[in-house]
Scaffold this motif. Structure first.
Motif, PDB file in Angstrom:
ATOM      1  N   GLN A   1       0.846  -1.190   0.000  1.00  0.00           N
ATOM      2  CA  GLN A   1       0.000   0.000   0.000  1.00  0.00           C
ATOM      3  C   GLN A   1       0.887   1.248   0.000  1.00  0.00           C
ATOM      4  O   GLN A   1       1.957   1.240   0.599  1.00  0.00           O
ATOM      5  CB  GLN A   1      -0.868   0.026   1.255  1.00  0.00           C
ATOM      6  CG  GLN A   1      -1.845  -1.123   1.347  1.00  0.00           C
ATOM      7  CD  GLN A   1      -2.771  -0.924   2.528  1.00  0.00           C
ATOM      8  OE1 GLN A   1      -3.592  -0.010   2.512  1.00  0.00           O
ATOM      9  NE2 GLN A   1      -2.623  -1.743   3.539  1.00  0.00           N
TER      10      GLN A   1
ATOM     11  N   ASP B   1      -3.413   7.123  10.098  1.00  0.00           N
ATOM     12  CA  ASP B   1      -3.141   7.057   8.660  1.00  0.00           C
ATOM     13  C   ASP B   1      -2.075   6.025   8.324  1.00  0.00           C
ATOM     14  O   ASP B   1      -1.965   5.592   7.193  1.00  0.00           O
ATOM     15  CB  ASP B   1      -2.677   8.425   8.152  1.00  0.00           C
ATOM     16  CG  ASP B   1      -3.714   9.504   8.415  1.00  0.00           C
ATOM     17  OD1 ASP B   1      -4.849   9.331   7.933  1.00  0.00           O
ATOM     18  OD2 ASP B   1      -3.392  10.488   9.120  1.00  0.00           O
TER      19      ASP B   1
ATOM     20  N   SER C   1      -9.178   2.959  13.215  1.00  0.00           N
ATOM     21  CA  SER C   1      -8.993   3.505  11.863  1.00  0.00           C
ATOM     22  C   SER C   1      -8.929   5.030  11.751  1.00  0.00           C
ATOM     23  O   SER C   1      -9.238   5.581  10.721  1.00  0.00           O
ATOM     24  CB  SER C   1     -10.055   2.967  10.893  1.00  0.00           C
ATOM     25  OG  SER C   1     -11.283   3.622  11.090  1.00  0.00           O
ATOM     26  N   ASP C   2      -8.573   5.720  12.837  1.00  0.00           N
ATOM     27  CA  ASP C   2      -8.394   7.157  12.647  1.00  0.00           C
ATOM     28  C   ASP C   2      -6.922   7.506  12.418  1.00  0.00           C
ATOM     29  O   ASP C   2      -6.573   8.661  12.240  1.00  0.00           O
ATOM     30  CB  ASP C   2      -8.969   7.969  13.816  1.00  0.00           C
ATOM     31  CG  ASP C   2      -8.273   7.627  15.136  1.00  0.00           C
ATOM     32  OD1 ASP C   2      -7.573   6.599  15.166  1.00  0.00           O
ATOM     33  OD2 ASP C   2      -8.438   8.386  16.102  1.00  0.00           O
TER      34      ASP C   2
ATOM     35  N   ALA D   1      -5.664  -1.063  15.935  1.00  0.00           N
ATOM     36  CA  ALA D   1      -5.337   0.193  15.246  1.00  0.00           C
ATOM     37  C   ALA D   1      -6.197   0.345  14.001  1.00  0.00           C
ATOM     38  O   ALA D   1      -6.654   1.443  13.670  1.00  0.00           O
ATOM     39  CB  ALA D   1      -3.861   0.221  14.871  1.00  0.00           C
ATOM     40  N   ASN D   2      -6.439  -0.761  13.341  1.00  0.00           N
ATOM     41  CA  ASN D   2      -7.283  -0.730  12.152  1.00  0.00           C
ATOM     42  C   ASN D   2      -8.738  -0.484  12.502  1.00  0.00           C
ATOM     43  O   ASN D   2      -9.429   0.261  11.807  1.00  0.00           O
ATOM     44  CB  ASN D   2      -7.150  -2.047  11.390  1.00  0.00           C
ATOM     45  CG  ASN D   2      -6.017  -1.996  10.382  1.00  0.00           C
ATOM     46  OD1 ASN D   2      -6.162  -1.469   9.301  1.00  0.00           O
ATOM     47  ND2 ASN D   2      -4.864  -2.517  10.786  1.00  0.00           N
ATOM     48  N   ALA D   3      -9.185  -1.119  13.582  1.00  0.00           N
ATOM     49  CA  ALA D   3     -10.584  -1.006  13.977  1.00  0.00           C
ATOM     50  C   ALA D   3     -10.919   0.439  14.313  1.00  0.00           C
ATOM     51  O   ALA D   3     -11.990   0.937  13.978  1.00  0.00           O
ATOM     52  CB  ALA D   3     -10.856  -1.910  15.174  1.00  0.00           C
TER      53      ALA D   3
ATOM     54  N   SER E   1      -3.731  -5.741   7.339  1.00  0.00           N
ATOM     55  CA  SER E   1      -3.985  -4.378   7.811  1.00  0.00           C
ATOM     56  C   SER E   1      -4.440  -3.492   6.660  1.00  0.00           C
ATOM     57  O   SER E   1      -3.794  -3.415   5.612  1.00  0.00           O
ATOM     58  CB  SER E   1      -2.709  -3.801   8.434  1.00  0.00           C
ATOM     59  OG  SER E   1      -2.902  -2.435   8.710  1.00  0.00           O
ATOM     60  N   ALA E   2      -5.568  -2.829   6.872  1.00  0.00           N
ATOM     61  CA  ALA E   2      -6.066  -1.899   5.858  1.00  0.00           C
ATOM     62  C   ALA E   2      -5.218  -0.634   5.853  1.00  0.00           C
ATOM     63  O   ALA E   2      -5.097   0.046   4.839  1.00  0.00           O
ATOM     64  CB  ALA E   2      -7.526  -1.553   6.140  1.00  0.00           C
ATOM     65  N   LEU E   3      -4.628  -0.365   7.036  1.00  0.00           N
ATOM     66  CA  LEU E   3      -3.742   0.801   7.120  1.00  0.00           C
ATOM     67  C   LEU E   3      -2.340   0.380   6.682  1.00  0.00           C
ATOM     68  O   LEU E   3      -1.915  -0.732   6.993  1.00  0.00           O
ATOM     69  CB  LEU E   3      -3.671   1.312   8.568  1.00  0.00           C
ATOM     70  CG  LEU E   3      -4.977   1.807   9.178  1.00  0.00           C
ATOM     71  CD1 LEU E   3      -4.750   2.143  10.645  1.00  0.00           C
ATOM     72  CD2 LEU E   3      -5.498   3.016   8.429  1.00  0.00           C
TER      73      LEU E   3
END
Lengths: 447, 77
Positions: free
Chosen positions: A130, A196, A193-194, A189-191, A225-227
């Motif tokens: 990413q 970056d 999600s604020d 941290a992902n949950a 991880s989406a982040l």
């Protein structure tokens, strides 16, 4: 009928069989080094043996150079390589690609196997990475809340980019359950999600200390991880599975902090430059506007009614002048002009006449002067002549003729009335004199 | 921090600079842009120089509730 093989054909067939059989193409073998020999070419020859057997092994120069330790006879190792046969001698050999001392070797194998597995699954693929935000507003740290790593990261983040807030997700980074703790923190941290970006790591240590970052649980948490995740594990030479799967690998926790945020000094510099450009562009714009205004103003003036009127008036004046040249008034004026000129001419001529007369007069005067002088000269001549004549009549001459001069008190006496009886008088003769006393006076007229 | 991000404000400033440098906008518009750019520049400068890093720690209590509290790095030895 059975095929008859030549020796070479047999050896080639055995070699082909070995080289195409999956287990032999990439195999881990554990054993003890014996007969170790380093050839001058750089290739190494050795045997691996255990209690009941031995196999010849070759380590080519390029692979030998990559070894992180010095092989010695009697050393227990784990070797990875392929099995093949040397057709010249028919000897089956292990062609070693990598070799490591046993002990650390166990972990290393696990590392290699997991690395291979995850790589095959595509967890390390570039396409799975990413992008890292260039200017995060919030940075999540997944690490131990104690120790130097977390302090270094917070300090560097604060120095470079204090605009980003930092949120710490404490994780156990070593010992039993560490990998699960890290995975949970990443998920948390992902949950929320604020954030970056996530910085995930710990400070340096032994391979065992860093092991949580070589576990599949950690690797998968990072992958899922989406982040975006920046790995921040250990020291520069340490490489973990987490480093491979992370979206960006930093050599150290401090390095991760540097990579995560921009440097405000650079932005301040950019800001200064932009301020300069802004001011310059505005000034340029104003100057250009001023010049345009000036130009249009000039062009406007050229076309102003006042100017047009002035131009028309000039034309009109020309016409009027031509017209007046032909008017009776002009003729009279012209005549007057001629008259005045004539008058002037006359005056001039009269003046000249007067001057001429005056000159003539002067000349006459001079001539007259000359005549007068001559006359005076003549008079003088006559006067001299007269004086001569008078000289002849001088009293001395008269005395010579018998006349005498009577003086009283040294003055000549011409009247008897000036004398009194008894006065002494002096009588001068032509020669000599005599003093006499007056005895009688007879007053009377001139003799 | 303002609702506009630092990044978007920085981009706006650069956009203003580029627009002004082209010199094609009417004068009145140029003056407005210049004024906006100057203000932005001052805001950004302030952000960069006066920002104070905020550090918190997120923890889960026994009931599974999350709490975010200030994190004091100085306390660590």
């Amino acid at each position: 009928m059975s095929t008859i093989y030549s020796v070479t054909q047999l050896n080639t067939a055995i070699r082909d069989l070995l080289e195409t059989s999956p287990p032999f193409r990439n195999i881990f073998v554990q054993g003890e080094i014996s007969n170790f020999k380093r050839h001058s070419s750089g290739h190494c020859y050795l045997s691996l043996k255990d209690a009941d057997g031995a196999i010849n092994a070759v380590l080519f120069r390029s692979d030998a150079m990559r070894l992180k330790f010095q092989p010695e006879n009697g050393m227990q190792v784990i070797a990875r390589g392929r099995v093949s046969m040397f057709p010249k001698t028919g000897a089956v050999q292990l062609y070693i690609a990598e070799m490591m001392p046993q002990g650390a070797g166990a972990l290393q194998i696990a590392f290699e196997q997991l690395k291979k597995k995850l790589e095959a699954e595509g967890l390390f693929a570039e396409s799975a990475k990413q992008p890292i935000p260039s200017m995060p507003r919030r940075v999540a740290l997944v690490t131990s809340p104690t120790g130097a790593a977390v302090r270094d990261m917070i300090r560097i983040l604060g120095r470079r980019w204090p605009l980003a807030s930092v949120v710490l997700f404490p994780a156990q980074v070593q010992g039993a359950g560490a990998a699960e703790s890290i995975a949970r923190a990443i998920a948390l941290a992902n949950a929320l999600s604020d954030a970056d970006v996530i910085l995930c790591g710990r400070g340096g240590g032994s391979m065992e200390d860093l092991w949580a970052f070589n576990e599949e649980v950690t690797a998968r948490a990072i992958y899922e991880s989406a982040l975006p995740v920046i790995s921040a594990v250990g020291h520069e030479p340490d490489v973990t599975i987490a480093d491979f799967v992370a979206d960006l690998r930093a050599p150290t926790p401090s390095g991760a902090a540097e990579l995560a945020v921009p440097d405000r000094a650079v932005f301040l510099d950019t800001l200064r430059k932009n301020e300069g450009r802004l001011a310059f562009a505005m000034e340029d714009r104003l100057v250009t506007c001023g010049e345009t205004l000036f130009e249009w103003e000039a062009r406007l003036k050229e076309r102003s009614p006042i100017r047009l009127i002035a131009e028309r008036r000039l034309l009109l004046d020309g016409v009027i002048e031509r017209l007046e040249n032909r008017s009776p008034r002009h003729t009279i004026a012209e005549m007057r002009g001629v008259l005045a000129a004539t008058k002037q001419h006359l005056t001039l001529a009269a003046g000249q006449q007067v001057r001429r007369d005056r000159q003539r007069l002067t000349l006459s005067a001079q001539r007259l002067g000359g005549a007068a002088t001559a006359r005076i000269h003549g008079a003088r001549l006559r006067f001299s002549h007269t004086v001569a004549t008078l000289d002849a009549l001088s009293p001395l001459q008269v005395l010579a003729r018998g006349y005498a001069v009577v003086r009283a008190e040294k003055k000549a006496v011409v009247d008897a009335a000036a004398l009194s009886v008894g006065d002494t008088i002096n009588i001068q003769f032509h020669r000599g004199a005599a003093d006499c006393r007056v005895t009688n006076i007879k007053k009377g007229r001139k003799a | 921090m303002a609702e506009k991000t630092f990044e978007s404000q920085m981009e706006r400033l650069e956009e203003i600079v580029r627009t002004l440098e082209k010199g094609e906008t009417p004068l009145e518009e140029s003056i407005k842009l210049f004024s906006e750019g100057t203000k932005l520049s001052a805001t950004l400068d302030k952000l960069l120089n006066q920002a104070e890093q905020k550090v918190t720690v997120l923890t889960e209590n026994e009931q599974g509730e999350l709490t975010e509290e200030p994190f004091d790095t100085e306390g660590e030895a």
